[in-house]
Every structure is written in structure tokens, then in C-alpha cells.
Design a protein around this motif. Structure first.
Motif, PDB file in Angstrom:
ATOM      1  N   HIS A   1     -39.592  23.401  22.468  1.00 44.32           N
ATOM      2  CA  HIS A   1     -40.337  24.644  22.226  1.00 44.32           C
ATOM      3  C   HIS A   1     -39.862  25.276  20.924  1.00 44.32           C
ATOM      4  N   VAL A   2     -40.532  26.346  20.504  1.00 50.12           N
ATOM      5  CA  VAL A   2     -40.312  26.863  19.145  1.00 50.12           C
ATOM      6  C   VAL A   2     -39.591  28.202  19.078  1.00 50.12           C
TER       7      VAL A   2
ATOM      8  N   PRO B   1     -34.826  24.099  21.670  1.00 45.74           N
ATOM      9  CA  PRO B   1     -35.472  25.357  21.259  1.00 45.74           C
ATOM     10  C   PRO B   1     -35.638  25.459  19.748  1.00 45.74           C
ATOM     11  N   ASN B   2     -36.216  26.559  19.296  1.00 39.98           N
ATOM     12  CA  ASN B   2     -36.272  26.913  17.867  1.00 39.98           C
ATOM     13  C   ASN B   2     -36.824  25.814  16.964  1.00 39.98           C
ATOM     14  N   SER B   3     -37.827  25.095  17.442  1.00 41.84           N
ATOM     15  CA  SER B   3     -38.471  24.025  16.660  1.00 41.84           C
ATOM     16  C   SER B   3     -37.483  22.934  16.224  1.00 41.84           C
ATOM     17  N   GLN B   4     -36.388  22.751  16.963  1.00 40.27           N
ATOM     18  CA  GLN B   4     -35.384  21.751  16.603  1.00 40.27           C
ATOM     19  C   GLN B   4     -35.959  20.333  16.624  1.00 40.27           C
ATOM     20  N   LEU B   5     -36.863  20.084  17.543  1.00 41.64           N
ATOM     21  CA  LEU B   5     -37.414  18.737  17.700  1.00 41.64           C
ATOM     22  C   LEU B   5     -38.809  18.641  17.085  1.00 41.64           C
TER      23      LEU B   5
ATOM     24  N   GLY C   1     -42.457  21.305  15.999  1.00 43.18           N
ATOM     25  CA  GLY C   1     -43.140  22.581  15.990  1.00 43.18           C
ATOM     26  C   GLY C   1     -44.371  22.502  16.879  1.00 43.18           C
ATOM     27  N   ASP C   2     -44.969  23.658  17.162  1.00 41.64           N
ATOM     28  CA  ASP C   2     -46.160  23.682  18.011  1.00 41.64           C
ATOM     29  C   ASP C   2     -47.319  22.901  17.407  1.00 41.64           C
ATOM     30  N   ASP C   3     -47.313  22.739  16.086  1.00 42.40           N
ATOM     31  CA  ASP C   3     -48.430  22.056  15.433  1.00 42.40           C
ATOM     32  C   ASP C   3     -48.325  20.535  15.541  1.00 42.40           C
TER      33      ASP C   3
END
Length: 331
Positions: free
Chosen positions: A34-35, A67-71, A73-75
Motif C-alpha cells: 500500500h502507499v 507501506p509507503n509505496s515501498q513495493l 505505487g497505486d498506479d
């Protein structure tokens, strides 16, 4: 010689059986990307799910949270899910319009009077049916995580719709949200969530819309002197997985995983309800951003300015669906 060959074949067969057994004994790994920050409702829901799975299922299933777009992003996370690189994600409901037009419903401005109305609709028969609206695209919704109602922040005070005219606002990649700011005479810019702080800090954009918890956890209030308490929209997340992964789970484990996820979501939603008030107060107490409370007359002007967006997307979303969601306000 024959006896030696037979012995080698027997040892090879045993080794193969042990390897197969070891593969089946290995835990199922679920990557949940998640982001947002871990202290947000979504972040806490994901972590609670991870902990419940560890507590209840031992070494049969392992949940890894990123978390925090580590893996991703939502896009990009939904494409990664299709490739099997991630098993669970919880993008904002605005991110799914490529897969179904029905979920655009949640971006309509002033659709829900409060979070209680949104919850009633999501738990209704129609709301639950929406979880399966992307099944033909290989995606299954597993539940809704709340974040809260949206407010509008800017570098200048916004009290009436005309105050937003000509300003640049970051939005999620949603045509409904673009139309919402077009209706105000503003300029909507679709940008990733991870870039918002820098865009605000450098004044590349003039403002954005978000929930109290996101504005606090991402420190947007530190670079936005004004926040208008508009409660004009909803930011919720859809926990989603791939049909292939979900249906491929062992039948004895799937219900246990779903129960842990449901309990994690319920925990996150309780956090969201608490944070809607506490994070707002933290922003006020910081003195970094002035919170503008609209009068009933001022708020009515915002509703009037944005309401035409409903009719613009009525055909795509479905009038019956919009009516069912709006009716949740009266229940």
C-alpha cells in the motif's frame, strides 16, 4: 551393477518426494502493498491483518506488509498483482475506473452526508455486489477500508467556490474528480500520492483534497496554510486480490485468511473513526494551518457548484446505483 542403479533410483525417488513434501510444507506468502504510512487507518488495518494471521495460522501463512509505496505505487500495483508479484493491495476507490465504471460512484462530490451513511451503503446488498464488479477482469474485492471524508487545502483561504477558480489542485487519477474541479473553474492535475508533499512545498500545485489522517501523516498541513472543512467527498480503499490467487488458495485456509482480513479491516475502520477527529485536532494544535469552517450558506454554494458532476457521470455509473447510495443518508 544393477543393484547399484536400483539403489540410486530409490534414493532419487526419496529425494524427489522429500522435495515435493517440503514445497507443500512451505508457508503461503501474501505480499500486501500500500502507499500510505503505517500509522494511518489503512496502514494499521494491514498490520493488524498480518499479526492476526501470524497469531492464528502459525507458519502456514505469512503476510508481508509494504507501506509507503515501498513495493509498488497505486498506479502500478494492479498490474503487478496480475503478474503475481503482489497478492493484496488496497488502492483508493478512485484507482479502479479502468476496470469498472461502477466504482466511480464513490468519487461523486457530496454523495454521503457522513461516514455512517457510506458504511451503511457499503454493507448493503448493492454495496457488497460492487466487490465483485471486476471479477471478469481478474480482480476480487475483499472489503472496504475507511479513511474518512475529504477536505480541501490550499495556499489561500477557500470559503466559496469562486475562491478556487484558476488554482491547480492535485487529484487522484479519476475523471470524476477532474470534473469536480473543472466545475469550480480550477485546474485538476493527476499526480501520484507519493509526490504530493513536494508538489505543495515547491508550490508546483496550489492545493489538494484529502482526509485529516492523510494530511496529518504525510505532513501536508505543514506546507498548506489553509484547510477548508468541506466534507465534500470520500476516500476509502478497496482491499483487492487476483481471482487466480484467491481461488488457488487451499479451501481450508481461505476462510481463515478472510476472517483475519475482515477483523483487520474492522480494526482499521475503528482507527479511521478515531483519527477523523484526533488528527484534525493535531493539525489545529500545530498552528501550521488554519482550519476554515464553512457556514451552512457557504457549504450550500459548494454543493450547488459540484452537483452537476452527478448528471455528467450518471450514464456511466448508473442512476439506480447513485440513488441507492444517496438513499443511505436517509436510513
Amino acid at each position: 551393477m544393477l543393484r547399484k542403479v536400483s539403489k540410486i533410483l530409490a534414493l532419487t525417488a526419496v529425494s524427489s518426494m522429500l522435495a515435493i513434501g517440503s514445497a507443500f510444507a512451505a508457508p503461503i506468502t501474501i505480499k500486501f502493498a500500500h502507499v500510505v504510512a503505517e500509522n494511518t487507518p489503512k496502514g494499521q488495518a494491514a498490520n493488524k491483518f498480518r499479526d492476526l494471521v501470524a497469531e492464528r495460522m502459525g507458519d502456514k501463512v505469512v503476510v508481508e506488509v509494504f507501506p509507503n509505496s515501498q513495493l509498488f505505487g497505486d498506479d502500478t500495483v494492479l498490474e503487478a498483482m496480475a503478474l503475481g508479484d503482489v497478492q493484496l493491495a488496497a488502492p483508493s476507490l478512485s484507482k479502479f475506473d479502468r476496470y469498472t465504471k461502477s466504482l466511480q460512484l464513490y468519487d461523486l462530490p457530496f454523495l454521503f452526508n457522513d461516514m455512517a451513511a457510506a458504511e451503511r451503503f457499503q454493507q448493503s446488498e448493492v454495496g457488497n455486489e460492487l466487490l465483485m464488479s471486476m471479477a471478469d477482469k481478474g480482480l476480487i474485492g475483499l472489503g472496504y477500508i475507511h479513511n474518512g471524508l475529504k477536505q480541501i487545502s490550499a495556499h489561500k483561504p477557500l470559503r466559496v467556490p469562486e475562491d478556487a477558480k484558476g488554482l491547480k489542485f492535485r487529484i487522484q487519477a479519476s475523471n470524476v474528480l477532474a470534473a469536480q474541479f473543472d466545475a469550480l473553474g480550477a485546474m485538476p492535475l493527476k499526480k501520484p500520492f507519493s509526490e504530493v508533499f513536494t508538489l505543495l512545498q515547491t508550490k508546483a500545485i496550489d492545493g489538494q483534497e484529502n482526509t485529516w489522517s492523510n494530511m496529518y501523516s504525510q505532513k501536508f498541513f505543514e506546507v498548506q496554510p489553509y484547510i477548508t472543512e468541506s466534507d465534500h467527498g470520500l476516500i476509502d480503499y478497496l482491499v483487492v486480490t487476483s481471482t487466480e490467487f484467491w481461488e488457488g488458495l487451499p479451501e481450508d485456509l481461505r476462510p481463515e485468511i478472510k476472517k483475519a482480513l475482515d477483523d483487520g479491516i474492522a480494526f482499521g475502520n475503528d482507527v479511521a473513526a478515531e483519527k477523523e477527529n484526533s488528527d484534525k485536532q493535531r493539525i489545529i494544535d500545530s498552528g501550521r494551518s488554519e482550519v476554515i469552517t464553512l457556514t451552512p450558506e457557504q457549504r450550500a454554494l459548494w454543493v450547488e457548484a459540484m452537483k452537476p458532476v452527478w448528471q455528467k457521470f450518471e450514464e456511466e455509473i448508473g442512476k439506480d446505483l447513485i440513488d441507492a447510495a444517496y438513499a443511505a443518508n436517509q436510513q
